[in-house]
Design a protein around this motif. Structure first.
Motif, PDB file in Angstrom:
ATOM      1  N   LYS A 138       0.505  -0.821   0.352  1.00 59.59           N
ATOM      2  CA  LYS A 138      -0.021  -0.289  -0.013  1.00 59.59           C
ATOM      3  C   LYS A 138       0.899   1.194   0.175  1.00 59.59           C
ATOM      4  N   SER A 139       0.418   1.881  -0.451  1.00 53.10           N
ATOM      5  CA  SER A 139       1.513   3.621  -1.069  1.00 53.10           C
ATOM      6  C   SER A 139       0.650   4.341   0.408  1.00 53.10           C
ATOM      7  N   PHE A 184      -2.708   9.197  -9.128  1.00 54.55           N
ATOM      8  CA  PHE A 184      -3.187   9.449 -10.546  1.00 54.55           C
ATOM      9  C   PHE A 184      -4.076   7.916  -9.871  1.00 54.55           C
ATOM     10  N   GLY A 185      -4.400   7.217  -9.010  1.00 51.30           N
ATOM     11  CA  GLY A 185      -5.453   6.588  -8.342  1.00 51.30           C
ATOM     12  C   GLY A 185      -4.598   5.458  -8.394  1.00 51.30           C
ATOM     13  N   ASN A 237       2.545  -0.870 -10.177  1.00 52.73           N
ATOM     14  CA  ASN A 237       0.888  -0.626 -10.290  1.00 52.73           C
ATOM     15  C   ASN A 237       0.055  -0.443  -9.756  1.00 52.73           C
ATOM     16  N   GLY A 238      -0.780  -0.948  -8.641  1.00 47.23           N
ATOM     17  CA  GLY A 238      -2.017  -1.144  -8.766  1.00 47.23           C
ATOM     18  C   GLY A 238      -3.007  -0.511  -7.881  1.00 47.23           C
ATOM     19  N   LYS A 239      -4.213  -0.257  -9.056  1.00 50.44           N
ATOM     20  CA  LYS A 239      -5.193   0.480  -8.273  1.00 50.44           C
ATOM     21  C   LYS A 239      -6.666  -0.394  -8.060  1.00 50.44           C
ATOM     22  N   PRO A 240      -7.485  -0.070  -6.889  1.00 54.49           N
ATOM     23  CA  PRO A 240      -8.883  -0.596  -6.960  1.00 54.49           C
ATOM     24  C   PRO A 240      -9.951  -1.099  -8.499  1.00 54.49           C
ATOM     25  N   VAL A 241     -10.350  -2.201  -8.374  1.00 56.03           N
ATOM     26  CA  VAL A 241     -11.335  -2.191  -9.179  1.00 56.03           C
ATOM     27  C   VAL A 241     -12.488  -1.761  -9.259  1.00 56.03           C
ATOM     28  N   GLN A 242     -12.630  -1.238 -10.800  1.00 58.96           N
ATOM     29  CA  GLN A 242     -14.263   0.237 -10.243  1.00 58.96           C
ATOM     30  C   GLN A 242     -14.658  -0.756 -11.060  1.00 58.96           C
ATOM     31  N   MET A 243     -16.386  -1.018 -10.160  1.00 62.00           N
ATOM     32  CA  MET A 243     -17.197  -2.665 -10.649  1.00 62.00           C
ATOM     33  C   MET A 243     -18.305  -1.193 -11.570  1.00 62.00           C
TER      34      MET A 243
END
Length: 133
Positions: free
Chosen positions: A64-65, A70-71, A101-107
């Motif tokens: 976790k950053s 950038f999301g 990097n990773g960002k939350p999935v937008q459902m």
């Protein structure tokens, strides 16, 4: 612990000594990413009967950053084996790059699924248990 689903982007050319190569095939030339196994601590399992490779594992950790950019909420680094660490200097181990990097999935909301009318059953407690098992 709250774990979110992540979209993950990896830069495969960040791996040590990785490169892109055109490999001729039967029908056409295939453009491939080549990642050296030993230089990048990739574990290859083999079929006991044939001795052929059956899987190649790369161990990664999403951290976790401290701040979102950038999301992107996580960064991805390789989790190195103890054997790899023992065979490389501490400086070489520390210099391993962030691979992605990773960002939350937008459902997306699916209103069609929410509007489906299906029959429901309500539990009945009449003191009998008529289940066959």
């Amino acid at each position: 612990m709250n774990i979110e689903n992540l979209n993950i982007d990896l830069d495969l050319l960040k791996f040590d000594k990785s490169f892109i190569m055109d490999i001729p095939g039967k029908a056409a030339v295939k453009r491939c990413v080549c990642i050296p196994i030993e230089d990048n601590d990739i574990y290859v399992s083999k079929d006991d009967a044939t001795g052929k490779a059956k899987a190649a594992y790369l161990h990664l950790t999403a951290w976790k950053s401290r701040e979102e950019k950038f999301g992107q909420t996580h960064y991805i680094r390789q989790s190195l084996s103890q054997e790899f660490k023992d065979n490389h200097s501490s400086e070489e181990v520390k210099q391993r790059p962030i691979l992605g990097n990773g960002k939350p999935v937008q459902m997306e909301s699916n209103n069609a699924a929410n509007s489906v009318s299906a029959p429901t059953m309500s539990p009945m407690d009449n003191g009998t248990d008529d289940l066959p098992f």
